[in-house]
Design a protein around this motif. Sequence first.
Motif, mmCIF file in Angstrom:
data_model
loop_
_atom_site.group_PDB
_atom_site.id
_atom_site.type_symbol
_atom_site.label_atom_id
_atom_site.label_comp_id
_atom_site.label_asym_id
_atom_site.label_seq_id
_atom_site.Cartn_x
_atom_site.Cartn_y
_atom_site.Cartn_z
ATOM 1 N N TYR A 71 0.858 -1.189 0.000
ATOM 2 C CA TYR A 71 0.000 0.000 0.000
ATOM 3 C C TYR A 71 0.890 1.232 0.000
ATOM 4 C CZ TYR A 71 -3.785 3.193 1.299
ATOM 5 O OH TYR A 71 -4.712 4.210 1.319
ATOM 6 N N CYS A 115 0.756 5.471 -0.098
ATOM 7 C CA CYS A 115 -0.113 6.642 0.005
ATOM 8 C C CYS A 115 -0.072 7.417 -1.303
ATOM 9 C CB CYS A 115 0.330 7.537 1.158
ATOM 10 S SG CYS A 115 -0.112 6.812 2.741
ATOM 11 N N ASN A 157 -4.072 4.809 -2.902
ATOM 12 C CA ASN A 157 -5.330 5.541 -2.730
ATOM 13 C C ASN A 157 -5.267 6.903 -3.399
ATOM 14 O OD1 ASN A 157 -3.402 6.390 -0.634
ATOM 15 N ND2 ASN A 157 -5.046 7.830 -0.188
ATOM 16 N N CYS A 182 -6.884 6.070 4.866
ATOM 17 C CA CYS A 182 -5.871 5.087 4.458
ATOM 18 C C CYS A 182 -6.010 3.773 5.219
ATOM 19 C CB CYS A 182 -4.463 5.675 4.602
ATOM 20 S SG CYS A 182 -4.043 6.716 3.178
ATOM 21 N N HIS A 190 0.608 10.966 9.838
ATOM 22 C CA HIS A 190 -0.272 10.123 9.035
ATOM 23 C C HIS A 190 -0.101 8.622 9.315
ATOM 24 C CE1 HIS A 190 -2.990 9.149 5.869
ATOM 25 N NE2 HIS A 190 -2.072 8.669 5.054
ATOM 26 N N GLU A 245 -2.382 5.872 11.285
ATOM 27 C CA GLU A 245 -2.897 4.670 10.608
ATOM 28 C C GLU A 245 -2.665 3.429 11.472
ATOM 29 O OE1 GLU A 245 -1.976 3.740 6.504
ATOM 30 O OE2 GLU A 245 -1.648 5.839 6.069
HETATM 31 ZN ZN LIG Z 1 -2.103 7.501 3.374
#
Ligand SMILES: [Zn+2]
Length: 445
Positions: free
Chosen positions: A2, A4, A42, A188, A213, A217
Motif C-alpha cells: 500500500y 499513500c 489511494n 488510508c 499520518h 494509521e
Molecule cells: Zn495515506
Amino acid sequence: MYTCGPTVYDYAHIGNFRAFLFEDLLKRWLEYHGYKVTHVMNLTDVDDKTIKGSQKQKIRLEEYTAHYTNAFYEDIKALNIKLADHYPKATSHIAEMVALVKTLIQKGYAYKSQDGSIYYAIGKFRDYGKLSHIKVAELQVGARVKTDEYTKEEAQDFALWKAWTREDGDVFWETELGKGRPGWHIECSAMSMRYLGETFDIHCGGVDNMFPHHENEIAQSESATGKIFVNYWLHNEHLLVEGRKMAKKFGNFYTLRDLLGKDYEPIAIRYLLLSTHYRAQLNFTFEALDAAGAAVERLRSFVRRLLYAQGNGSGGKVVELLSKVQEGFGGAMDDDLNVSVALAALFDFVREVNVLLEAGEVSRTEANDIDALMKRFDGVLGVIGEVAPQDVLSKEAEELIEKREKARKAKDWATADALRMRLSEMGVVLEDTAQGVRWRLVKKA
Ligand SMILES: [Zn+2]
C-alpha cells in the motif's frame, strides 16, 4: 503493498514523484525476483485541501478532484510508472471508514466531542508513537487537533470523523456517525485493509508522512483489529531542489508539467528521481537532469549498438561480464534497493562490453544474451524501452567516415579499412563512388 497516493487538489510536484518512483522501483524489483505484488494506491479526494480548493474555484468537489486525478494518471504514464492494481478513492469508501470508526468507539479508543466530531484517544493506545518514536507528553493527552496535518510537538487526539461545519459547504455524508466527513488518516486505514486485509506486507510513503499520518494509521488499525497492521514500512527521504527545500516562495517548486514544458524528456526525469538511494536526500538540479538524459542515451545507444554486432565471439569474456553485472546490480538492489551502486555496476558493464564491441569480438549470440539481460534490467529501471535501429547517422559514425576519408587521401589503406570495419559493426555500410563516399544503414540480420 500500500502506497499513500496523491491528494488530488493540485498537480503533483517532483517531490511527490520521487516517492511514486521509489515505490515503482521497489515493486519492479520484487517482481524481478518473482514475487506477485498486489499494489494499492489511494486517491485522497476529500480532505481539508481538496475542499478548500474546490470552494476557491466555485466548482463541485468531484469536478475539481476529477481534473487533478486525470492529470495524475497522465503524469504517471509519462514517467513510465507501472499502474497499481487498485486506485481506491476516499469518497467511494465512506462506508468502510464509518464501520472502522464505529469499531473504535465500541472498543473505547474513540469518543465524540461536543461539536459532534469523533476523535481518536491516543492515550488509550499503548504503542502510540512506535513508528516515529515520539514520546507523547501527558499534558497533550486529551487535547484535540482537528486539522489533518500537524507536527510532532502537536501530537494530540486527532479527528476520525469531522462533524459538518459551514466551511464544508455541500461536502458531507449523512451517516450513523452523524453529518460530516472523514479525517484524512482514517481513509488510508479503511482502504488499505479493504483491499489487502488486516495485516499486509509493505506500506510506503514519503518521510513526511511518517508522522502523523502513518503513526495514526497504525493506531487506528491495530486498536481496531488487535493485529499487526503492516510488516514493513519504507519511507523515502526528502527531495531538495538546487540545494534547498522545494517551495513556491523560493522559486524552485516544480510540477512534472513545469519540467515537460521546458522540453525535458520525462524518462530523464524518471532516471534522475530514481537514481539516488531512497533513504538519502536527493538534490534535484538542472545539471543533474542533463546528466540523467545523457545516461539514458548512453544505455539506449549501447543497446542499439548490440543490434549490429557480428563479431567472432569473445571466448568467454561476455559470459564472465554477464555474470559479474548480475551479481553487482542484483547484490546492490537486494541491499535495501541501493540503486546508485546498481547503476554504477551497470555502467561498468556497458563500458567493458563496448571495448569488446569495438574490437569486433562480440558474436551475434553473445549480443542477444546481452540484449536479453538489458531487457531484464530495464524491466526494473524502465528507462531504455524499445530501441530501433538507426535511420540517421550518429555523430560517432559521421566522425569515423570523415576520419576514413582523410586516411584514404593520405593513402593509409590499413587505417581506412579498419575504420570501414568499425563502421560496418555499427551497421553503417560504405560505398565508394566517383562522387565520393555513400553510406547506408543495415538492419539487424
Ligand atoms: Zn495515506
